[in-house]
Scaffold this active site. Structure first.
Site: not given
Ligand code: 13P
Ligand code: ZN
Length: 269
Positions: A118, A142, A214
């Site tokens: 991200e 996030h 998500h």
């Molecule tokens: P990453 O392991 O690339 O950070 O991805 C995790 C995730 O939550 C993607 O939205």
């Molecule tokens: Zn995620």
């Protein structure tokens, strides 16, 4: 690298990131590598750190971010687990530096751990916040909270303001602690600029954004405050679910009760 580990203010900030990563795991919001964190740490960067050579190649962004030229970020690694970020931030994330034209980045410490998938979205948000919101907004968090994602599977909660109004109405603190409510972004593929751009649009009015089916994202000045804001809304979601389970759709706080908080707590309308 002693340039990093002997920098007490920087390491204090890294410790706060580790603390939050541990909470994300303990809360059950961070299955496997779920979630990511980035923090603009430029204020802590010394001449010694600026002199560090790159540990990676120079990786270009789709769009340059001139307002972040020369800025430094701690960012969690792609595929890395929050429970291990909590133990060792530099085995599970890295410090990156944007180039002098803001068009690319390179990893400078401590190891060449590739940043989250991200990253384009995080950096686009940092760039937006710096120019269009408040340069003190240094954090993007996030994560994947179960109850909020569950609610995002129902179309009614994706209508403007319904998720925020439902959660605000569960407990006065949520109206006070998350005064700008929650933006909603319809389903987009993780890691894409479509997801980033739709999120940035929501950041005009909100500090917190739900990604349909998500997760959630919160921006702000401080990593602990960003965690607490999400935690408060998740608590409200749990109260909502408990109320539905114990007697159907709850009445929740009335408009009058919610509006009664605006003046005493100096909230935006
Ligand atoms: P990453 O392991 O690339 O950070 O991805 C995790 C995730 O939550 C993607 O939205
Ligand atoms: Zn995620």
């Amino acid at each position: 690298m002693k340039q990093i580990t002997s920098n007490a203010p920087l390491m204090k900030e890294i410790d706060r990131i580790r603390e939050v990563a541990g909470y994300l795991w303990e809360k059950g919001w961070a299955e496997r590598n779920g979630g990511n964190i980035s923090v603009n740490i430029t204020e802590f960067i010394t001449d010694e750190i600026m002199a560090l050579p790159a540990l990676s190649g120079t990786i270009a962004f789709d769009t340059p971010h001139k307002n972040l030229a020369g800025h430094y970020f701690y960012i969690t690694g792609t595929g890395k687990r929050m429970r291990y970020v909590a133990q060792d931030a530099f085995e599970n994330g890295s410090i990156i530096r944007l180039t002098s034209d803001g068009a690319a980045y390179e990893i400078v410490a401590e190891k060449p751990i590739a940043p989250t998938s991200e990253l384009p979205s995080h950096i686009a948000m940092h760039s937006y916040m710096r120019s269009n919101r408040n340069p003190n907004n240094k954090v993007v968090l996030h994560t994947h909270p179960t109850e909020i994602i569950g609610m995002s599977h129902h179309k009614k909660f994706l209508q403007p303001n319904v998720m925020a109004r439902t959660l605000w109405a569960m407990i006065p603190e949520s109206r006070i602690i998350v005064p700008r409510g929650i933006g909603i972004v319809g389903y987009e593929i993780p890691g894409t600029m479509d997801l980033a751009n739709a999120t940035i649009k929501q950041l005009e009015k909100h500090d917190m954004v739900v990604w349909e089916k998500h997760g959630i994202l919160c921006v702000g000045d401080d990593i602990i405050e960003a965690f607490d804001a999400i935690d408060t809304m998740v608590k409200s979601a749990q109260i909502y679910i408990a109320a539905v389970q114990t007697g159907g759709e709850p009445e929740g706080m009335t408009d009058e009760q919610l509006d009664g908080l605006i003046e005493p707590f100096n909230l935006p309308e």
